[in-house]
Write a protein that holds these residues in place. Structure first.
Motif, PDB file in Angstrom:
ATOM      1  N   VAL A 162       1.979   9.994  14.540  1.00  0.00           N
ATOM      2  CA  VAL A 162       1.140   9.103  13.743  1.00  0.00           C
ATOM      3  C   VAL A 162       0.783   9.769  12.419  1.00  0.00           C
ATOM      4  CG1 VAL A 162      -0.996   7.791  13.693  1.00  0.00           C
ATOM      5  CG2 VAL A 162       0.278   7.957  15.803  1.00  0.00           C
ATOM      6  N   SER A 165       3.501   9.330   9.948  1.00  0.00           N
ATOM      7  CA  SER A 165       3.411   8.070   9.216  1.00  0.00           C
ATOM      8  C   SER A 165       2.316   8.134   8.157  1.00  0.00           C
ATOM      9  CB  SER A 165       3.135   6.951  10.217  1.00  0.00           C
ATOM     10  OG  SER A 165       3.069   5.726   9.584  1.00  0.00           O
ATOM     11  N   LEU A 173       2.028   6.333  -1.567  1.00  0.00           N
ATOM     12  CA  LEU A 173       0.982   5.703  -2.373  1.00  0.00           C
ATOM     13  C   LEU A 173       0.738   6.467  -3.667  1.00  0.00           C
ATOM     14  CD1 LEU A 173      -1.595   4.624   0.344  1.00  0.00           C
ATOM     15  CD2 LEU A 173      -0.214   3.161  -1.117  1.00  0.00           C
TER      16      LEU A 173
ATOM     17  N   PHE B 269       9.107   3.621  15.888  1.00  0.00           N
ATOM     18  CA  PHE B 269       7.713   3.966  15.637  1.00  0.00           C
ATOM     19  C   PHE B 269       6.825   2.726  15.792  1.00  0.00           C
ATOM     20  CE2 PHE B 269       4.082   4.599  12.773  1.00  0.00           C
ATOM     21  CZ  PHE B 269       3.538   5.698  13.396  1.00  0.00           C
ATOM     22  N   LEU B 276       0.850   1.700  22.048  1.00  0.00           N
ATOM     23  CA  LEU B 276      -0.404   2.449  22.030  1.00  0.00           C
ATOM     24  C   LEU B 276      -1.586   1.517  21.786  1.00  0.00           C
ATOM     25  CD1 LEU B 276       0.658   5.576  19.968  1.00  0.00           C
ATOM     26  CD2 LEU B 276       0.110   5.507  22.390  1.00  0.00           C
ATOM     27  N   SER B 312       0.129  -3.077  -1.725  1.00  0.00           N
ATOM     28  CA  SER B 312       1.563  -2.836  -1.910  1.00  0.00           C
ATOM     29  C   SER B 312       2.174  -2.481  -0.549  1.00  0.00           C
ATOM     30  CB  SER B 312       1.789  -1.705  -2.898  1.00  0.00           C
ATOM     31  OG  SER B 312       1.722  -0.474  -2.227  1.00  0.00           O
ATOM     32  N   ASP B 314       3.780  -0.143   0.312  1.00  0.00           N
ATOM     33  CA  ASP B 314       3.651   1.281   0.606  1.00  0.00           C
ATOM     34  C   ASP B 314       2.470   1.583   1.524  1.00  0.00           C
ATOM     35  OD1 ASP B 314       5.815   1.823  -0.888  1.00  0.00           O
ATOM     36  OD2 ASP B 314       4.736   2.535  -2.655  1.00  0.00           O
ATOM     37  N   TRP B 315       1.533   0.611   1.594  1.00  0.00           N
ATOM     38  CA  TRP B 315       0.357   0.837   2.422  1.00  0.00           C
ATOM     39  C   TRP B 315       0.666   0.829   3.906  1.00  0.00           C
ATOM     40  CZ3 TRP B 315      -4.542   2.370   2.196  1.00  0.00           C
ATOM     41  CH2 TRP B 315      -5.105   2.531   0.918  1.00  0.00           C
ATOM     42  N   PHE B 317       2.570   2.362   6.047  1.00  0.00           N
ATOM     43  CA  PHE B 317       2.605   3.598   6.846  1.00  0.00           C
ATOM     44  C   PHE B 317       1.188   4.108   7.127  1.00  0.00           C
ATOM     45  CE2 PHE B 317       6.738   3.607   4.743  1.00  0.00           C
ATOM     46  CZ  PHE B 317       7.567   3.842   5.824  1.00  0.00           C
ATOM     47  N   THR B 318       0.394   4.176   6.045  1.00  0.00           N
ATOM     48  CA  THR B 318      -0.974   4.669   6.175  1.00  0.00           C
ATOM     49  C   THR B 318      -1.778   3.764   7.098  1.00  0.00           C
ATOM     50  OG1 THR B 318      -0.679   5.207   3.867  1.00  0.00           O
ATOM     51  CG2 THR B 318      -2.841   5.582   4.783  1.00  0.00           C
ATOM     52  N   LYS B 320      -0.773   1.659   9.475  1.00  0.00           N
ATOM     53  CA  LYS B 320      -0.381   1.755  10.887  1.00  0.00           C
ATOM     54  C   LYS B 320      -0.974   3.006  11.512  1.00  0.00           C
ATOM     55  CE  LYS B 320       3.908  -0.764  10.506  1.00  0.00           C
ATOM     56  NZ  LYS B 320       5.299  -0.618  10.115  1.00  0.00           N
ATOM     57  N   ALA B 321      -0.936   4.125  10.752  1.00  0.00           N
ATOM     58  CA  ALA B 321      -1.448   5.380  11.291  1.00  0.00           C
ATOM     59  C   ALA B 321      -2.930   5.266  11.582  1.00  0.00           C
ATOM     60  CB  ALA B 321      -1.185   6.502  10.293  1.00  0.00           C
ATOM     61  N   THR B 324      -3.687   3.002  14.527  1.00  0.00           N
ATOM     62  CA  THR B 324      -3.341   3.606  15.812  1.00  0.00           C
ATOM     63  C   THR B 324      -4.396   4.613  16.247  1.00  0.00           C
ATOM     64  OG1 THR B 324      -1.074   3.422  15.093  1.00  0.00           O
ATOM     65  CG2 THR B 324      -1.467   4.676  17.087  1.00  0.00           C
ATOM     66  N   PHE B 325      -4.818   5.473  15.311  1.00  0.00           N
ATOM     67  CA  PHE B 325      -5.834   6.459  15.690  1.00  0.00           C
ATOM     68  C   PHE B 325      -7.117   5.788  16.146  1.00  0.00           C
ATOM     69  CE2 PHE B 325      -3.633   9.876  13.129  1.00  0.00           C
ATOM     70  CZ  PHE B 325      -3.290  10.583  14.259  1.00  0.00           C
TER      71      PHE B 325
END
Lengths: 360, 340
Positions: A162, A165, A173, B269, B276, B312, B314-315, B317-318, B320-321, B324-325
């Motif tokens: 995680v 990612s 960004l 992923f 999860l 955007s 690009d967001w 990945f951040t 999802k992380a 998930t946490f």
């Protein structure tokens, strides 16, 4: 007569059995030493074989030790320069795997460090401040992993997948929209000296980044063999409960190892950013797999408790030789499959040669 | 007497921990959806709600296999590569023989049905390779499946020379992916997904096989000692996971009428994330297909709301992380509270 014969035979019989026993023990011993010897030396043999194969492949085109040949000085220097990131990183990665933990986010941490380093330099920082800030960032990324795994007790694979990612996302960004990397443009020129760290010849044709990597390796070999940190890592990987009971603070030790991995990932990321003179948010992709291959080839046990930083370095050289060597003989689209094949082969070799500790 | 006493609280409506987490995540879903409706215009419209499910059919199909694999305490990271490989193979097998100078236009010329069958067999083969290393050699699943992911994707890249194959296809090729209920956005892949979810749900609740999967996850040693063939079960699960990835790969290839070697990058992923979010635990023996389904919709709401709020891409990945946490930690907190 009978009694004598029986007497003799009864005296001889234990003799025979002892001899038999001894010979089987000897045989087992021999196979064990053979195995141990194979285990000790196979990685060097593999490296030599791979170098040999690639140098022979090119023999019909160029003569030995000339420009263009796999073993020509130019190509060796090129090879060692491309090996800098994995050499920098894989030592700390080994220590972490010896302690039975894993960090899959190293590639993304590298990318993020590369992007931040390039951004800092592009925005007028001089080398040293940018260097130090990026290293601190790497240590913070590592401590985040350490916190998630050791304090919040999230399974290492999941926590670091995680954060993989997360770091990649942050790197993406930072890079402005419509651009694929942090790089010089018409308005803002990337200073040419960003190259110096990873390209400028300082000694034997090799740049600073390489010698720093060598220093890191020497340091980590000493850490693993001569310091308590190395011994504790082995103990935690060998048996976490026993380590806890004997007073080793596993949370702190493994946490420190995660910080080290993050720190060296940042160092590796800067080497790559400097080499390419730009900060590419995807430049570290796949580094975690390269590290795993190097570590497994180096004979570190999957579940920890055994391993060697020095051998990981040989494993890392094997990967670089295979990657660079294959580039010269087959089309680029074979690379992924070749690397996957190397990983599966490394897993198999590791299984055959490294005795796993008894499964609980 | 005793059994009836023991069953009483159960009959009295006490939920199992798994159902509790599922209900908990449904609550989270409603809250997240509510927030999204406030900030994103038209988010509440039925068409949009339908799209939240239908646009994610492939991740949900993968999630089914991953759910069961993860309940046993293992990972399957090979699914993304497997999708690419199966898609490319299904194209390669049925492309015409010697139709063009371009090597990427020439295939084996097999009938489409046979091409699909062979491609699915290869997908299951990848699962079998995973199973061999994990069940026989006892290698950690994360390492092996990362390796087979690269092997599968690498094979796809070799067959397509790093690009894609999309010419000289038979007419039947595009049918599977484009069939649908007229007038709606529901297409065959979505129906396949729904059928598979129902099947998996019944399988999970009603079969001995599934209950043994939970036993393996909770305590593999106890499972082995009580006569469960742990290796056999793992093999079956990995092959099923490979098969589901294969089905996804074929449907995606048919939908786009192309076998693309870079298809499904990162799907493994996403599948892990929805599993999860659904509360399935890698420490084993805990989780449900229904939870995974709820997790998939949560992820879908979050990502499409982010797009709707003009973040955007690009967001993702951040985002999802972080999601998930938060999910992992709140689920643990909720379970701890419940236990007192």
């Amino acid at each position: 007569m009978d009694s004598i014969t029986t007497g003799v035979s009864s005296k001889e019989q234990p003799n025979v059995t002892t001899i038999l026993k001894e010979s089987t023990i000897l045989q087992m011993d021999r196979s064990a030493t053979l195995r141990a010897n194979i285990k000790r030396f196979y990685i060097y043999i593999v490296l030599v074989l791979i170098v040999l194969v690639f140098s022979l492949m090119k023999l019909d085109q160029v003569t030995f030790f000339e420009r263009g040949h796999f073993l020509s000085p130019d190509s060796i220097i090129n090879l060692l320069r491309s090996a800098v990131p994995i050499l920098t990183l894989s030592g700390a990665f080994t220590l972490l795997m010896i302690s039975g933990y894993i960090d899959l986010s190293v590639g993304s941490a590298m990318s993020l460090a590369a992007v931040v380093f390039a951004w800092l330099i592009l925005n007028g920082f001089s080398f040293l401040p940018a260097f130090v800030i990026t290293l601190i960032l790497g240590a913070i990324l590592g401590s985040l992993n350490g916190y998630l795994v050791m304090k919040l007790r999230i399974t290492p694979v999941i926590a670091t997948l995680v954060t993989l990612s997360l770091f990649k996302g942050i790197a993406l960004l930072i890079v402005p929209d419509g651009s694929s990397a942090i790089k010089g443009s018409a308005e803002k020129v990337m200073p040419a000296w960003i190259n110096d760290y990873a390209r400028k010849d300082v000694l034997l044709g090799l740049p600073w980044a390489f010698w720093v990597a060598v220093l890191v390796i020497l340091l980590l070999v000493i850490v693993q063999r001569k310091t308590l940190l190395g011994k504790y890592a082995t103990a935690i990987g060998g048996n976490r409960i026993a380590a806890d009971l004997s007073g080793i603070n596993a949370v702190r030790i493994v946490g420190l190892l995660y910080v080290m991995v993050g720190f060296f990932a940042a160092l590796a990321g800067m080497a790559r950013a400097s080499y390419m003179s730009l900060g590419d948010p995807l430049s570290g992709d796949g580094m975690e797999l390269d590290c795993i291959i190097a570590v497994l080839l180096g004979g570190t046990a999957f579940s920890g408790g055994e391993g060697s930083v020095a051998k990981t370095v040989v494993g890392a050289l094997i990967i670089i030789c295979v990657t660079i060597g294959l580039m010269t003989v087959i089309p680029a689209y074979w690379q992924t499959m070749a690397k996957g094949g190397v990983l599966v082969a490394a897993v198999t070799l590791n299984h055959l040669l490294v005795r796993e500790k008894a499964k609980a | 007497m005793e059994t009836s006493q023991m069953q009483k609280p159960l009959l009295g409506g006490k939920l199992s921990d798994e159902s509790f987490i599922t209900v908990f995540m449904v609550g989270v879903l409603i809250v997240v959806f509510g927030i999204a409706c406030i900030f994103v215009p038209n988010f509440y419209k039925p068409q949009n709600m339908l799209n939240l499910i239908t646009n994610n059919w492939y991740i949900i199909v993968l999630g089914i296999g991953i759910t069961f694999v993860m309940i046993t305490g293992n990972y399957d990271m090979s699914v993304g590569g497997n999708i690419a490989l199966t898609g490319v193979l299904s194209v390669y097998f049925c492309q015409g023989v010697n139709v063009s100078q371009n090597p990427l236009a020439n295939g084996l010329g097999l009938p489409y049905i046979l091409a699909i069958g062979l491609a699915l067999l290869c997908a299951m083969g990848v699962g079998a390779v995973n199973a061999f290393f994990i069940a026989k050699l006892k290698v950690p699943s994360i390492i092996v499946t990362l390796g087979t992911m690269m092997l599968a994707r690498g094979a796809a890249q070799v067959i397509t020379q790093g690009a894609q194959r999309n010419t000289s296809l038979p007419d039947a090729f595009g049918v599977l992916g484009s069939l649908g209920i007229p007038g709606t956005s529901i297409r065959l892949p979505v129906l396949v997904m729904i059928a598979l979810i129902i099947l998996a749900f019944i399988f999970e609740k009603k079969t001995v096989f599934a209950r043994r999967i939970y036993l393996i996850g909770a305590n593999p040693v106890a499972a082995r000692l009580s006569g469960v063939n742990v290796g056999g079960y793992l093999t079956a699960l990995y092959i099923v996971s490979g098969l589901l990835a294969g089905i996804t790969g074929i449907l995606l290839a048919s939908e786009f009428e192309a076998g693309v070697s870079n298809r499904a990058m990162g799907y493994e992923f996403d599948a892990l994330v929805i599993v999860l979010l659904g509360g399935i635990s890698i420490t084993g023996g805990f989780g449900s297909v229904l939870g995974m389904f709820v997790g998939a919709i949560i992820l879908s709401v979050v990502t499409s709301a982010a797009t709707g709020m003009l973040f955007s891409p690009d967001w993702q990945f951040t985002l999802k992380a972080i999601v998930t946490f938060i999910a992992i930690l709140t689920q643990r907190f909720a379970l701890d509270k419940r236990k007192g």
